[in-house]
Motif scaffolding. Structure first.
Motif, PDB file in Angstrom:
ATOM      1  N   CYS A 107       0.837  -1.201   0.000  1.00 35.34           N
ATOM      2  CA  CYS A 107       0.000   0.000   0.000  1.00 35.34           C
ATOM      3  C   CYS A 107       0.873   1.253   0.000  1.00 35.34           C
ATOM      4  O   CYS A 107       2.014   1.224   0.463  1.00 35.34           O
ATOM      5  N   GLY A 108       0.307   2.342  -0.499  1.00 34.89           N
ATOM      6  CA  GLY A 108       1.000   3.614  -0.460  1.00 34.89           C
ATOM      7  C   GLY A 108       0.539   4.453   0.715  1.00 34.89           C
ATOM      8  O   GLY A 108      -0.587   4.308   1.197  1.00 34.89           O
ATOM      9  N   VAL A 109       1.404   5.327   1.186  1.00 35.08           N
ATOM     10  CA  VAL A 109       1.070   6.318   2.212  1.00 35.08           C
ATOM     11  C   VAL A 109       0.990   7.663   1.501  1.00 35.08           C
ATOM     12  O   VAL A 109       1.991   8.140   0.951  1.00 35.08           O
ATOM     13  N   MET A 110      -0.178   8.278   1.497  1.00 38.00           N
ATOM     14  CA  MET A 110      -0.362   9.514   0.742  1.00 38.00           C
ATOM     15  C   MET A 110       0.474  10.655   1.324  1.00 38.00           C
ATOM     16  O   MET A 110       0.548  10.827   2.540  1.00 38.00           O
ATOM     17  N   HIS A 111       1.074  11.412   0.427  1.00 43.08           N
ATOM     18  CA  HIS A 111       1.976  12.497   0.823  1.00 43.08           C
ATOM     19  C   HIS A 111       1.210  13.642   1.495  1.00 43.08           C
ATOM     20  O   HIS A 111       0.012  13.824   1.265  1.00 43.08           O
ATOM     21  N   SER A 206       4.362   9.316   0.214  1.00 48.83           N
ATOM     22  CA  SER A 206       5.508   9.604   1.072  1.00 48.83           C
ATOM     23  C   SER A 206       6.266   8.330   1.416  1.00 48.83           C
ATOM     24  O   SER A 206       7.452   8.380   1.752  1.00 48.83           O
ATOM     25  N   ASP A 207       5.583   7.183   1.325  1.00 48.68           N
ATOM     26  CA  ASP A 207       6.209   5.903   1.652  1.00 48.68           C
ATOM     27  C   ASP A 207       5.249   4.788   1.221  1.00 48.68           C
ATOM     28  O   ASP A 207       4.160   5.062   0.690  1.00 48.68           O
ATOM     29  N   VAL A 208       5.646   3.558   1.460  1.00 48.69           N
ATOM     30  CA  VAL A 208       4.774   2.404   1.232  1.00 48.69           C
ATOM     31  C   VAL A 208       4.775   1.524   2.475  1.00 48.69           C
ATOM     32  O   VAL A 208       5.687   1.615   3.307  1.00 48.69           O
ATOM     33  N   ARG A 209       3.726   0.714   2.577  1.00 44.27           N
ATOM     34  CA  ARG A 209       3.633  -0.253   3.679  1.00 44.27           C
ATOM     35  C   ARG A 209       3.338  -1.631   3.115  1.00 44.27           C
ATOM     36  O   ARG A 209       2.561  -1.765   2.166  1.00 44.27           O
ATOM     37  N   ILE A 210       3.937  -2.635   3.713  1.00 47.77           N
ATOM     38  CA  ILE A 210       3.696  -4.015   3.315  1.00 47.77           C
ATOM     39  C   ILE A 210       2.682  -4.625   4.274  1.00 47.77           C
ATOM     40  O   ILE A 210       2.826  -4.533   5.498  1.00 47.77           O
ATOM     41  N   ILE A 211       1.651  -5.252   3.711  1.00 43.57           N
ATOM     42  CA  ILE A 211       0.587  -5.865   4.502  1.00 43.57           C
ATOM     43  C   ILE A 211       0.658  -7.371   4.290  1.00 43.57           C
ATOM     44  O   ILE A 211       0.315  -7.886   3.222  1.00 43.57           O
TER      45      ILE A 211
END
Length: 237
Positions: A107-111, A206-211
């Protein structure tokens, strides 16, 4: 219209755009404009273009049929910020459920400069006029791959897109999802996306997260429809 959570697999989507005068927006312009000015003070880069919202939806096991209409983005954002006061319409968007070859999702983390700063979800965007075709149809498949490219730098040669659609309906959000699988692990995919983010000016993420499991669901940052999708997905694993 079904207001309960509903997750359905369908082989195809048929979407078209038809004219409609949105009475709620017309009757609430003063509040909408005040809200837009407040938003601009927070995120000056926001642009009041035309986007597409769902005015009608039919869902069967064979097809999802959506009817869209055009609306100013300021009106659309006002409707969202005021708690979706007109429940006859919905935000219906295409979304690629990006995952690595190991099955973990990315997933992306919105800036911070975006309208949804800090929110965590797959690359996606509200359909707009660029998704309209001359015959009035709405090209959601292209919308999905375009958003992936814009936010992550991943092109169509970088992944495999499933033909099947997964409709996650948590009215007034309707996520029209397809599984998008990379040939590398989620960790490798995340590393590549972070490199793309570092080169973009300005980046949307701003970043990504792994789920990897339901334990990675973030109730504070993830919209409800995405939390539901992950729980549904991991329950089937």
């Amino acid at each position: 219209m079904n207001r309960d959570l509903l997750i359905t697999r369908v082989p195809q989507i048929e979407a078209r755009c038809e004219p409609m005068e949105w009475s709620w927006a017309k009757q609430n312009q003063e509040r909408i404009q005040a809200n837009w000015q407040r938003r601009l003070a927070q995120t000056p880069a926001m642009f009041n273009g035309r986007v597409l919202a769902i005015r009608d939806m039919e869902l069967t096991r064979e097809v999802c049929r959506n009817v869209y209409f055009q609306v100013d983005y300021a009106d659309f954002v006002g409707w969202i910020d005021m708690g979706h006061p007109d429940d006859t319409i919905a935000n219906g968007f295409a979304m690629g459920a990006l995952r690595g070859a190991d099955g973990a999702f990315i997933c992306g983390v919105m800036h911070g400069h975006t309208a949804n700063a800090g929110r965590v979800y797959f690359p996606a965007g509200t359909p707009d006029l660029s998704d309209l075709r001359p015959d009035g149809s709405v090209d959601l498949a292209t919308s999905l791959t375009r958003e992936l490219l814009e936010e992550t730098g991943l092109g169509e040669d970088d992944y495999h897109v499933e033909d099947e659609w997964i409709i996650v309906q948590r009215w007034p959000s309707v996520a029209l999802m397809r599984l998008v699988t990379l040939p590398v692990s989620a960790a490798e995919g995340a590393q590549r996306i972070r490199a793309t983010i570092a080169r973009q000016d300005p980046p949307e993420l701003s970043d990504v997260r792994i789920i990897r499991s339901a334990d990675d669901i973030d109730p504070k940052a993830m919209p409800l429809f995405l939390q539901s999708f992950f729980r549904w997905t991991f329950d089937q694993a």
